[in-house]
Design a protein around this motif. Structure first.
Motif, short mmCIF file in Angstrom:
data_model
loop_
_atom_site.label_atom_id
_atom_site.label_comp_id
_atom_site.label_asym_id
_atom_site.label_seq_id
_atom_site.Cartn_x
_atom_site.Cartn_y
_atom_site.Cartn_z
N GLU A 1 11.58 -9.66 3.79
CA GLU A 1 10.41 -8.51 3.82
C GLU A 1 9.85 -8.33 5.03
N ARG A 2 10.23 -9.01 6.24
CA ARG A 2 9.84 -8.41 7.53
C ARG A 2 11.06 -7.40 7.86
N ALA A 3 12.21 -7.66 7.65
CA ALA A 3 13.29 -6.98 8.06
C ALA A 3 13.03 -5.27 7.25
N VAL A 4 12.51 -5.56 5.93
CA VAL A 4 12.19 -4.19 5.04
C VAL A 4 11.21 -3.54 5.65
N LEU A 5 10.17 -3.90 6.08
CA LEU A 5 8.96 -3.61 6.36
C LEU A 5 9.17 -3.00 7.93
N GLY B 1 0.67 -1.27 -0.15
CA GLY B 1 0.15 -0.09 0.00
C GLY B 1 0.98 1.47 -0.04
N PHE B 2 2.16 1.27 -0.34
CA PHE B 2 3.07 2.45 -0.17
C PHE B 2 2.88 3.02 -1.71
N LEU B 3 3.05 4.30 -1.58
CA LEU B 3 3.21 4.94 -3.00
C LEU B 3 4.65 4.93 -3.18
N VAL B 4 5.35 4.42 -4.13
CA VAL B 4 6.73 4.21 -4.37
C VAL B 4 7.27 4.84 -5.64
N GLU B 5 8.11 5.78 -5.40
CA GLU B 5 8.74 6.55 -6.60
C GLU B 5 10.25 6.37 -6.81
N ILE B 6 10.35 6.11 -8.06
CA ILE B 6 11.69 5.92 -8.62
C ILE B 6 12.53 7.05 -8.63
N SER B 7 13.72 7.36 -7.93
CA SER B 7 14.22 8.56 -8.00
C SER B 7 15.85 8.52 -7.56
N GLN B 8 16.46 9.36 -7.84
CA GLN B 8 18.04 9.42 -7.65
C GLN B 8 18.10 10.45 -6.47
N GLU B 9 17.17 11.03 -6.24
CA GLU B 9 17.25 12.25 -5.15
C GLU B 9 16.62 11.93 -3.61
N SER B 10 17.72 10.92 -3.19
CA SER B 10 17.15 10.54 -1.71
C SER B 10 16.73 11.63 -0.93
N MET B 11 17.39 12.63 -1.01
CA MET B 11 17.05 13.67 0.13
C MET B 11 15.67 14.44 -0.07
N LEU B 12 15.06 14.06 -1.03
CA LEU B 12 13.60 14.59 -1.16
C LEU B 12 12.63 13.78 -0.47
N TYR B 13 13.13 12.56 -0.04
CA TYR B 13 12.10 11.55 0.66
C TYR B 13 12.43 11.32 2.14
N SER B 14 11.15 11.13 2.95
CA SER B 14 11.30 11.19 4.42
C SER B 14 11.74 9.52 4.47
N CYS B 15 11.68 8.65 3.54
CA CYS B 15 11.87 7.35 3.31
C CYS B 15 12.74 6.96 2.06
N PHE B 16 13.86 6.52 2.38
CA PHE B 16 14.64 6.18 0.83
C PHE B 16 15.00 4.76 0.93
N ILE B 17 15.06 4.12 -0.07
CA ILE B 17 15.56 2.69 -0.01
C ILE B 17 16.35 2.38 -1.34
N ASP B 18 17.43 2.15 -1.27
CA ASP B 18 18.62 1.69 -2.16
C ASP B 18 19.00 0.29 -2.07
N GLN B 19 18.21 -0.57 -2.39
CA GLN B 19 18.72 -1.97 -2.35
C GLN B 19 18.49 -3.08 -3.60
N VAL B 20 19.67 -3.34 -4.04
CA VAL B 20 19.86 -3.98 -5.52
C VAL B 20 19.44 -5.62 -4.97
N ASN B 21 19.70 -6.17 -4.19
CA ASN B 21 19.36 -7.33 -3.94
C ASN B 21 18.34 -7.62 -2.86
N TYR B 22 17.38 -8.61 -3.21
CA TYR B 22 16.28 -8.84 -2.26
C TYR B 22 15.57 -10.05 -2.57
N ASP B 23 15.20 -10.89 -1.83
CA ASP B 23 14.28 -11.99 -1.69
C ASP B 23 13.57 -11.68 -0.56
N GLY B 24 12.50 -12.72 -0.79
CA GLY B 24 11.16 -12.92 0.29
C GLY B 24 11.55 -12.82 1.67
N SER B 25 12.78 -13.36 1.87
CA SER B 25 13.13 -13.59 3.36
C SER B 25 13.49 -12.41 4.14
#
Ligand SMILES: [Zn+2]
Length: 432
Positions: free
Chosen positions: A383-387, A357-381
């Protein structure tokens, strides 16, 4: 194909299997009368709370007893497919999987039921099965077990410890500490996890009765509520006598909570999840730090806001969020109250965040966001940690609630039907 008796031995262990053989003789009779009574009791408990349930049933069993089953269609029971026969679908060749799924659909259609969901016997699963299920026209699958953190194996007697560990090893469930107990829309198929421990573990393996069932399920309800997730309760109707108090306690508690728990059947949950996952939030910038948002989603869509100013009424919700009273609004926030992700962030993670339910925007400007994620590798295990990371920061956010009409969590009552008579049970053991 695996022999069902060997399979049962593997899944339950020798002692539990002997115990199970004795209990089967008590739970089924030579005619469907005893199971019919069990279904009636199940329905009576649910109707006190105006709650429906999903009962996956093996197609050959439905074919033999369609009169007994179809009379429950107007009792808010959804009948999903629990295999054409009660076999391990992960061991069937793709063409046989497809044939079984097709035959099962035919049987259901002849009984006047349009099945939309599938749950494998033994919760068996493998990579091709979900594609076969989707191709056969089902909209959801509920095969993935997830183990809640509610049993302390060390506190059990040795027999129960062995039984519990065998069950966990057999089902190989996700763990609630790693994964979310939530649906996931993947290639247009909604995957809905099923919660463990179920009635079979609690009654047959831990030697429990109403007390342990009640205690365990209330703990799962409490954890799922706190997390805002889904408790897919599994109660095989033949054990309703031993679990009725537990079911009553869970439903009473769920109906008393505010914000509410959404009690729904799996078909309703699948429909909702798909529609809610497709909801959009259009954002236009009005002034520096002020945004106009328009939310387009299904009826019941809830918009949540945290640590921002909005120009419409709202009411307190959970975990620092407020529930907004409209879907068009202005929001003021020094930083964009959405989740920014770098262009190199994993697509799978993007997909996961949007479904939360998050609105996700792809951007290079991390300073614009209250929450910014830069994570190349991800798998379902992860998901709890990310959230946990997102929720733990308390950052400014506008997001959609997971459940309709402001519900905090969801509860689905389900119960697989393998047999209605002892004859069915015998035939099930030879894969018929
Ligand atoms: Zn089954």
């Amino acid at each position: 194909m695996t022999n069902p008796i060997t399979f049962a031995f593997k899944s339950k262990g020798r002692l539990a299997l002997i115990k199970r053989a004795r209990s089967i003789a008590k739970r089924y009779s030579l005619t469907p009368i005893q199971m019919d009574r069990a279904l009636q009791q199940f329905s009576d408990v649910l109707q006190r709370f105006d709650c429906g349930a999903t009962l996956p049933i093996t197609a050959v069993t439905l074919k033999r007893h369609s009169d007994t089953i179809t009379k429950y269609l107007d009792k808010n029971f959804e009948f999903a497919v629990h295999g054409f026969t009660h076999v391990d679908y992960s061991h069937l060749a793709p063409e046989l999987q497809a044939a079984h799924l097709h035959l099962a659909r035919q049987v259901f259609t002849q009984a006047g039921i349009n099945p939309t969901g599938f749950r494998s016997p033994y919760l068996s699963r493998e990579s091709n099965l979900n594609s076969a299920i989707k191709s056969a026209g089902y909209s959801y699958v509920s095969n993935q077990p997830i183990l809640w953190d509610v049993i302390v194996p060390d506190a059990l007697n040795p027999f129960a410890t062995t039984g519990y560990e065998q069950a966990v090893a057999f089902y190989n469930p996700w763990r609630i500490g790693e994964r979310l107990s939530l649906p996931l829309l993947k290639d247009q198929l909604v995957e809905i996890p099923v919660s463990l421990p179920d009635d079979e573990i609690l009654i047959d393996r831990l030697g429990g009765a109403n007390d342990i069932v009640k205690e365990t399920w209330l703990r799962i309800l409490s954890q799922s509520y706190k997390l805002g997730e889904l408790f897919t309760l599994q109660l095989h109707p033949e054990r309703i006598k031993l679990c009725a108090d537990g079911l009553l306690a869970v439903l009473s508690k769920a109906c008393a909570l505010t914000p509410k728990v959404w009690c729904a059947r799996l078909d309703e949950i699948a429909t909702w999840w798909k529609a809610r996952s497709e909801a959009t939030i259009e954002v236009s910038t009005k002034n520096d730090g002020e945004y106009h948002c328009i939310v387009n989603g299904p009826n019941g869509t809830t918009v949540l806001a945290r640590a921002v100013q909005v120009n419409i009424p709202s009411s307190p919700w959970m975990n620092g969020y407020r529930a907004l009273k409209a879907t068009h609004f202005n929001v003021q926030s020094p930083m964009r109250p959405f989740i920014g992700v770098s262009p190199s962030t994993s697509i799978e993670l993007l997909h996961f965040l949007r479904q939360q339910g998050f609105l996700v925007e792809i951007s290079q400007e991390s300073m614009l966001y209250s929450c910014f994620i830069d994570q190349v590798n991800y798998d379902g295990s992860q998901e709890r940690a990310v959230l946990d990371k997102i929720e733990g920061t308390g950052c400014s956010l506008i997001r959609l609630g997971r459940w309709p009409d402001g519900a905090q969590s969801a509860l689905a009552v389900t119960g697989d039907i393998d047999a209605l008579t002892l004859w069915d049970y015998g035939l099930r053991l030879i894969g018929k």
